[in-house]
Design an enzyme around this catalytic site. Structure first.
Site, PDB file in Angstrom:
ATOM      1  CE  LYS A  43      10.254  -2.618  13.685  1.00 50.07           C
ATOM      2  NZ  LYS A  43      10.643  -3.336  12.449  1.00 50.07           N
ATOM      3  CB  SER A  68      11.863  -3.581   2.671  1.00 53.87           C
ATOM      4  OG  SER A  68      13.455  -3.298   2.643  1.00 53.87           O
ATOM      5  CG  ASN A 125      15.278  -8.471  15.075  1.00 53.18           C
ATOM      6  OD1 ASN A 125      15.519  -9.782  14.597  1.00 53.18           O
ATOM      7  ND2 ASN A 125      14.774  -7.613  14.469  1.00 53.18           N
ATOM      8  CB  CYS A 128      16.394  -6.669  10.938  1.00 51.48           C
ATOM      9  SG  CYS A 128      16.259  -5.924   9.241  1.00 51.48           S
ATOM     10  CB  VAL A 190      11.352 -18.134  11.072  1.00 53.77           C
ATOM     11  CG1 VAL A 190      11.409 -19.542  11.490  1.00 53.77           C
ATOM     12  CG2 VAL A 190      10.032 -18.154  10.809  1.00 53.77           C
ATOM     13  CG  ASN A 191      12.727 -12.071  12.011  1.00 53.32           C
ATOM     14  OD1 ASN A 191      11.690 -10.938  11.020  1.00 53.32           O
ATOM     15  ND2 ASN A 191      13.119 -11.171  12.767  1.00 53.32           N
ATOM     16  CB  THR A 270       1.781 -11.248   8.098  1.00 53.10           C
ATOM     17  OG1 THR A 270       2.578 -11.642   7.862  1.00 53.10           O
ATOM     18  CG2 THR A 270       0.650 -11.276   6.514  1.00 53.10           C
TER      19      THR A 270
HETATM   20  O1  RRO Z   1      11.990  -3.250  10.451  1.00 52.96           O
HETATM   21  C1  RRO Z   1      12.095  -4.574   9.375  1.00 52.96           C
HETATM   22  O2  RRO Z   1      12.120  -4.158   8.245  1.00 52.96           O
HETATM   23  C2  RRO Z   1      11.991  -6.192   9.404  1.00 52.96           C
HETATM   24  C3  RRO Z   1      12.617  -6.273  11.325  1.00 52.96           C
HETATM   25 BR1  RRO Z   1      13.697  -4.873  12.002  1.00 52.96          BR
HETATM   26  C4  RRO Z   1      12.858  -7.854  11.106  1.00 52.96           C
HETATM   27  O3  RRO Z   1      13.227  -8.280  12.522  1.00 52.96           O
HETATM   28  N1  RRO Z   1      11.731  -8.758  10.518  1.00 52.96           N
HETATM   29  C5  RRO Z   1      10.961  -7.785   9.455  1.00 52.96           C
HETATM   30  O4  RRO Z   1      10.668  -8.629   9.151  1.00 52.96           O
HETATM   31  N2  RRO Z   1      11.203  -6.164   8.677  1.00 52.96           N
END
Ligand code: RRO
Length: 310
Positions: A43, A68, A125, A128, A190-191, A270
């Site tokens: 994480k 979120s 990262n 976020c 991708v994120n 997911t």
């Molecule tokens: O922790 C989050 O809300 C989060 C992060 Br750091 C991220 O890089 N991507 C995401 O979808 N949630």
């Protein structure tokens, strides 16, 4: 059949978790490490422990997920100690995800990793989407360039960046030009697709509490966007920069498509959240079936070989 090399380490297959899913605690990380996944990532850690946003903050939908989370994590030391301990026990390839809450925190985190005995990979990262009041670094091209320039004055260990999706060819061009200036090990695209809004029709209400219901989308919704980003960066980045493809992996065919677009490794978010770590056994089996049907015996047979219509 699925074997692949990353930084001269042979992995049994190209699959990993996507950071954020099933990797908050050492228990979850142990479960990933002993699963069928080829590798794992922690994480995203900040310097200090963070509680994250109020719950509910993650919601599974029919076609994916919205989250979120707000960067809940146990702090860098927790994850750094974990990967160092495993490294001492012989672990070869590990990925440690980090991000700072400020420019200076980013630098301080990476200095700490550089000065530690950790020899694995760092995933920086830059994307976020969920911390109120903190725009994503990687949507600010100038800031990304400045930050990476400073990072590479002292950071010499393997490092990749986790990027948000881009939606404009000019942005692919501009970001690739910046990334090509630096000795990055890889780019991860991708994120989550930031700030979607999912509605519960019966309740006429949002499904997550933070930010009025806005959150990052994952799953089936985002596969075409993820594939476009993998393909666009593979076409633009120096061959020495590897690509990790993330987004919309539900089955073996999706993994095949990511690799066809040029992904070296493929991450699952997911669907891992929905199914648990047994998903990796299912996905490796399905990918092998797709390859068999098509007559391919290794990932190199089709990696990056997407055809266009002439
Ligand atoms: O922790 C989050 O809300 C989060 C992060 Br750091 C991220 O890089 N991507 C995401 O979808 N949630």
């Amino acid at each position: 059949m699925l074997k692949t090399n990353f930084l001269d380490v042979e992995l049994s297959n190209p699959l990993m978790n996507a950071s954020g899913v099933h990797c908050m605690t050492t228990k979850e990380l142990d479960e990933l490490a002993t699963s069928e996944a080829g590798a794992f990532v922690t994480k995203t850690a900040t310097r200090d422990y963070r509680e994250g946003n109020p719950e509910p903050r993650y919601y599974d939908t029919a076609l994916g997920s919205i989250n979120s989370m707000g960067l809940p994590n146990n702090g860098l030391d927790y994850y750094l100690d974990y990967v160092i301990e495993r490294q001492r026990a012989g672990a070869k390839l590990q990925f440690l995800s980090v991000t700072g809450m400020s420019y200076d925190e980013n630098i301080a985190l990476l200095k700490k990793i550089q000065e530690s005995e950790y020899e694995g990979v760092t995933e920086f990262n830059l994307s976020c989407p969920n911390v109120p009041g903190k725009p994503q670094i990687a949507y600010d091209f100038e800031l990304t360039d400045k930050l990476l320039a400073e990072v590479f004055t002292f950071f010499t260990k393997p490092i990749g960046v986790k990027l948000p999706p881009y939606f404009d060819i000019a942005h692919f061009d501009e970001m690739a030009k910046i990334l090509n200036k630096y000795p990055l090990t890889y780019v991860n695209s991708v994120n989550s697709v930031g700030n979607g809004l999912y509605i519960d029709l019966d309740k006429e209400q949002v499904v997550i509490k933070p930010k009025g219901g806005f959150g990052g989308l994952g799953g089936e919704y985002i596969k075409p966007t993820a594939l476009a980003n993998v393909r666009a960066f593979r076409e633009r980045l120096n061959p020495s920069i590897k690509i990790i493809g993330t987004g919309g992996v539900i089955n073996g065919k999706d993994i095949f498509e990511h690799i066809l677009c040029g992904a070296d490794l493929v991450q699952v978010g997911t669907t891992l959240h929905k199914e648990g770590v047994s998903v990796f056994a299912r996905l490796t089996k399905e990918l092998q079936e797709v390859m068999k049907e098509k007559g391919y015996s290794s990932l190199d047979d089709f990696r990056g070989k997407l055809k266009v219509i002439e």
